[in-house]
Design a protein around this motif. Structure first.
Motif, PDB file in Angstrom:
ATOM      1  N   PHE A  49     -75.847 -47.423  34.502  1.00  9.75           N
ATOM      2  CA  PHE A  49     -75.648 -47.525  33.058  1.00  9.75           C
ATOM      3  C   PHE A  49     -76.593 -46.611  32.284  1.00  9.75           C
ATOM      4  O   PHE A  49     -76.193 -45.939  31.333  1.00  9.75           O
ATOM      5  N   ALA A  50     -77.855 -46.556  32.697  1.00 11.47           N
ATOM      6  CA  ALA A  50     -78.802 -45.659  32.032  1.00 11.47           C
ATOM      7  C   ALA A  50     -78.409 -44.205  32.266  1.00 11.47           C
ATOM      8  O   ALA A  50     -78.550 -43.361  31.370  1.00 11.47           O
ATOM      9  N   GLY A  51     -77.908 -43.911  33.467  1.00 13.30           N
ATOM     10  CA  GLY A  51     -77.442 -42.564  33.735  1.00 13.30           C
ATOM     11  C   GLY A  51     -76.268 -42.195  32.849  1.00 13.30           C
ATOM     12  O   GLY A  51     -76.201 -41.080  32.306  1.00 13.30           O
ATOM     13  N   TYR A  52     -75.328 -43.116  32.683  1.00 11.52           N
ATOM     14  CA  TYR A  52     -74.177 -42.859  31.812  1.00 11.52           C
ATOM     15  C   TYR A  52     -74.630 -42.662  30.374  1.00 11.52           C
ATOM     16  O   TYR A  52     -74.125 -41.791  29.659  1.00 11.52           O
ATOM     17  N   SER A  53     -75.606 -43.469  29.924  1.00  7.54           N
ATOM     18  CA  SER A  53     -76.130 -43.311  28.566  1.00  7.54           C
ATOM     19  C   SER A  53     -76.799 -41.959  28.390  1.00  7.54           C
ATOM     20  O   SER A  53     -76.639 -41.305  27.357  1.00  7.54           O
ATOM     21  N   GLN A  92     -69.291 -41.249  23.746  1.00  2.00           N
ATOM     22  CA  GLN A  92     -69.815 -42.619  23.693  1.00  2.00           C
ATOM     23  C   GLN A  92     -68.751 -43.706  23.556  1.00  2.00           C
ATOM     24  O   GLN A  92     -69.090 -44.888  23.539  1.00  2.00           O
ATOM     25  N   MET A  93     -67.471 -43.378  23.487  1.00  2.00           N
ATOM     26  CA  MET A  93     -66.477 -44.399  23.194  1.00  2.00           C
ATOM     27  C   MET A  93     -66.224 -45.341  24.365  1.00  2.00           C
ATOM     28  O   MET A  93     -65.873 -46.504  24.172  1.00  2.00           O
ATOM     29  N   ILE A  94     -66.399 -44.872  25.606  1.00  2.00           N
ATOM     30  CA  ILE A  94     -66.065 -45.682  26.768  1.00  2.00           C
ATOM     31  C   ILE A  94     -67.161 -46.688  27.107  1.00  2.00           C
ATOM     32  O   ILE A  94     -66.881 -47.836  27.448  1.00  2.00           O
ATOM     33  N   ALA A  95     -68.409 -46.278  27.018  1.00  5.71           N
ATOM     34  CA  ALA A  95     -69.496 -47.162  27.459  1.00  5.71           C
ATOM     35  C   ALA A  95     -70.770 -46.985  26.660  1.00  5.71           C
ATOM     36  O   ALA A  95     -71.853 -47.219  27.175  1.00  5.71           O
ATOM     37  N   GLY A  96     -70.640 -46.589  25.410  1.00 11.03           N
ATOM     38  CA  GLY A  96     -71.805 -46.504  24.567  1.00 11.03           C
ATOM     39  C   GLY A  96     -72.641 -45.253  24.816  1.00 11.03           C
ATOM     40  O   GLY A  96     -72.198 -44.348  25.531  1.00 11.03           O
ATOM     41  N   PRO A  97     -73.826 -45.187  24.213  1.00  4.53           N
ATOM     42  CA  PRO A  97     -74.447 -46.247  23.419  1.00  4.53           C
ATOM     43  C   PRO A  97     -73.622 -46.610  22.182  1.00  4.53           C
ATOM     44  O   PRO A  97     -72.800 -45.814  21.727  1.00  4.53           O
ATOM     45  N   ILE A  98     -73.832 -47.841  21.692  1.00  3.14           N
ATOM     46  CA  ILE A  98     -73.129 -48.292  20.497  1.00  3.14           C
ATOM     47  C   ILE A  98     -73.755 -47.570  19.306  1.00  3.14           C
ATOM     48  O   ILE A  98     -74.891 -47.842  18.927  1.00  3.14           O
ATOM     49  N   VAL A  99     -73.005 -46.630  18.741  1.00  3.19           N
ATOM     50  CA  VAL A  99     -73.518 -45.789  17.663  1.00  3.19           C
ATOM     51  C   VAL A  99     -73.083 -46.379  16.328  1.00  3.19           C
ATOM     52  O   VAL A  99     -71.886 -46.427  16.024  1.00  3.19           O
ATOM     53  N   ALA A 147     -77.635 -37.104  37.756  1.00  6.86           N
ATOM     54  CA  ALA A 147     -78.447 -37.301  38.967  1.00  6.86           C
ATOM     55  C   ALA A 147     -78.732 -38.782  39.193  1.00  6.86           C
ATOM     56  O   ALA A 147     -78.669 -39.270  40.329  1.00  6.86           O
ATOM     57  N   LYS A 148     -79.074 -39.500  38.131  1.00 11.03           N
ATOM     58  CA  LYS A 148     -79.311 -40.940  38.270  1.00 11.03           C
ATOM     59  C   LYS A 148     -78.092 -41.643  38.837  1.00 11.03           C
ATOM     60  O   LYS A 148     -78.190 -42.515  39.717  1.00 11.03           O
ATOM     61  N   LYS A 149     -76.936 -41.267  38.306  1.00 12.72           N
ATOM     62  CA  LYS A 149     -75.692 -41.905  38.717  1.00 12.72           C
ATOM     63  C   LYS A 149     -75.320 -41.564  40.161  1.00 12.72           C
ATOM     64  O   LYS A 149     -75.035 -42.447  40.977  1.00 12.72           O
ATOM     65  N   VAL A 150     -75.303 -40.271  40.477  1.00 10.96           N
ATOM     66  CA  VAL A 150     -74.769 -39.818  41.769  1.00 10.96           C
ATOM     67  C   VAL A 150     -75.767 -40.003  42.901  1.00 10.96           C
ATOM     68  O   VAL A 150     -75.408 -40.476  43.991  1.00 10.96           O
ATOM     69  N   PHE A 151     -77.027 -39.664  42.666  1.00 13.54           N
ATOM     70  CA  PHE A 151     -78.011 -39.659  43.753  1.00 13.54           C
ATOM     71  C   PHE A 151     -78.699 -41.001  43.963  1.00 13.54           C
ATOM     72  O   PHE A 151     -79.247 -41.248  45.038  1.00 13.54           O
ATOM     73  N   ILE A 152     -78.705 -41.855  42.941  1.00  9.31           N
ATOM     74  CA  ILE A 152     -79.395 -43.140  43.082  1.00  9.31           C
ATOM     75  C   ILE A 152     -78.419 -44.312  42.984  1.00  9.31           C
ATOM     76  O   ILE A 152     -78.290 -45.104  43.922  1.00  9.31           O
ATOM     77  N   ALA A 153     -77.711 -44.431  41.865  1.00 11.18           N
ATOM     78  CA  ALA A 153     -76.849 -45.595  41.643  1.00 11.18           C
ATOM     79  C   ALA A 153     -75.772 -45.728  42.712  1.00 11.18           C
ATOM     80  O   ALA A 153     -75.522 -46.831  43.214  1.00 11.18           O
TER      81      ALA A 153
END
Length: 472
Positions: A243-247, A162-169, A200-206
């Motif tokens: 962003f949601a995929g990364y989270s 989570q250090m690069i892009a969260g979520p902010i913990v 999948a969200k990141k690669v196939f959609i975003a």
């Protein structure tokens, strides 16, 4: 290094999980810290020393704060901690912005500009700075005891999921898990399922939506109305699934290690107004701003509506500036702050009477307009693009690939699926909370492994694989 890179997926992550699983419980934090340092140093070999040194210094500042008994001494130690962390953020992220604006003013006045060497931006500084602030403030408020070992604090700040892009913990959310945690096979599978869903969200959609958005926003000539709207909608989909995929990937990685990170998204494009949107979008940032900025400013408990609206305005101006050192980010924050105030005045009641679906469409319309300011580098570029969206000629739908149209359709369905009972049921299947036995777990494992392998194949074959929030 990003989660959706071949380096991470085929080399870093498998080796890390193997070592992390094999070592005894007492060594897991050490392994996580070593791999997290390597993870950060891979992309920022110079800044890792700044990050480690400032984190160690902050640990001892907060320890001194905790040991001090006099209120004035405690406040002094707090100010030192906050000053160092905010000062580093201000220097690395905003010094160039400040100097550029000063030089623009000097040049306009006929005065020579200031000589300045641009400062490079450390990766993820906006995210881990907010985590250091929660540690200092929570200990100062006596809501939490500080950590006993500096290595545990380094794990909290540097932990690579989570250090690069969260979520902010926030510290209080993982304090006990930093000291001791249990990782069960079920947790590892649930985490892996969550990770592959995010991948999948990141690669196939975003990535598919982002390639078309970049093409349209990068056109030399002003686009026609249909093309401009298509680009804006594609970008809205890209930034969400990116962003949601990364989270999802970060939460899944944390779960595989025994951490329970907070959720960061909750179907934001079904929001019925902008207030509702910010309850669903980048949830950890919204809660941080509420608890550490909005409430200390007085929150809702103020003497007048004017002060309440001022508080909202300040919070979202700063939220915009947090996203980037650019006037367009400030305008984007002010844009959302304005609609939050309008919600309080009349808009929320109005959209409630409209019905959920029309209200969600209107909210998406507002959000998409805001994304144009977020996407563009300058104010004039944003206004030119908005002029094309609202005043350009209509020449019909632009020609683009069938792959893009299918992906756009899937993204629209996925974004609004929770509005239906069937969609909510599918969501429950995609995000399992537990498995009753191995028979229910096995299909998830097989599908997740296939998704992981297929994503690696797609990444290898495509050159477009950016991550929008990586620069924040």
């Amino acid at each position: 290094m990003v989660f959706s890179s071949i380096l991470f997926l085929l080399y870093f992550l498998p080796v890390f999980l193997l070592v992390y699983t094999l070592v005894p419980a007492r060594a897991k934090n050490a392994v996580l810290l070593a791999f997290s340092t390597l993870f950060y140093a891979w992309g920022a070999p110079v800044f890792v020393f700044v990050l480690v040194a400032s984190t160690i210094i902050d640990f001892y500042l907060v320890r001194s704060l905790h040991l001090a008994s006099a209120p004035q001494k405690r406040k002094s130690w707090l100010l030192l901690s906050l000053g160092m962390n905010i000062g580093l953020l201000a220097y690395f992220k905003y010094a160039n912005f400040f100097v550029d604006n000063v030089n623009a003013a000097l040049t306009a006045a006929g005065i020579n500009a200031i000589a300045w060497t641009s400062v490079a931006l450390p990766i993820g500084i906006s995210f881990y700075t907010f985590q250091t602030l929660t540690y200092s403030i929570d200990v100062y408020r006596r809501e939490m005891e500080p950590l006993e070992k500096v290595s545990d604090y380094l794990v909290y700040i540097l932990s690579f999921p989570q250090m690069i892009a969260g979520p902010i913990v926030r510290f209080q959310e993982v304090a006990a898990q930093l000291r001791e945690r249990v990782t069960l096979p079920e947790d590892q599978l649930i985490g892996f399922v969550r990770f592959t869903l995010g991948l999948a969200k990141k690669v196939f959609i975003a990535n598919v939506l982002g390639a078309e958005a970049d093409r349209i926003f990068g056109l030399d000539a002003s686009p026609d109305m249909a093309t401009a709207w298509l680009g804006a909608i594609a970008y809205a989909g890209q930034i969400y699934f990116d962003f949601a995929g990364y989270s999802d990937m970060a939460i899944g990685l944390g779960r595989m290690m025994g951490f329970r990170f907070p959720e960061n998204f909750n179907s934001p494009y079904v929001a019925t107004n902008i207030t509702d949107f910010w309850r669903r979008w980048h949830i950890t940032l919204g809660r941080w701003m509420r608890d550490y900025l909005y409430i200390p400013l007085g929150g809702n408990r103020v003497s007048s509506k004017a002060r309440l609206y001022f508080n909202l305005w300040v919070v979202f101006l700063l939220s915009g500036l947090w996203h980037g050192a650019s006037w367009n980010f400030v305008i984007w924050g002010a844009f959302h702050g304005t609609f939050l105030i309008l919600d309080r005045l009349f808009l929320a009641k109005w959209t409630e009477r409209m019905g959920r679906f029309p209200a969600a469409v209107l909210t998406c319309f507002i959000v998409i307009i805001g994304w144009v300011f977020f996407r563009m580098e300058t104010f004039s570029e944003a206004t030119d693009y908005l002029s094309a969206m609202f005043g350009g000629a209509w020449t019909g739908l632009p020609a683009t690939s069938a792959k893009f149209w299918w992906t756009l359709g899937v993204s629209l369905i996925a974004s609004g699926a929770v509005l239906t009972a069937a969609g909510r049921k599918i969501e429950g299947l995609l995000y399992p909370k537990a498995f009753t036995d191995w028979r229910t777990a096995l299909p998830y494992l097989v599908i997740s492994l296939f998704t992981y392998a297929f994503a690696c194949a797609v990444i290898t074959g495509q050159g477009f694989n950016p991550f929008i929030y990586f620069r924040f």
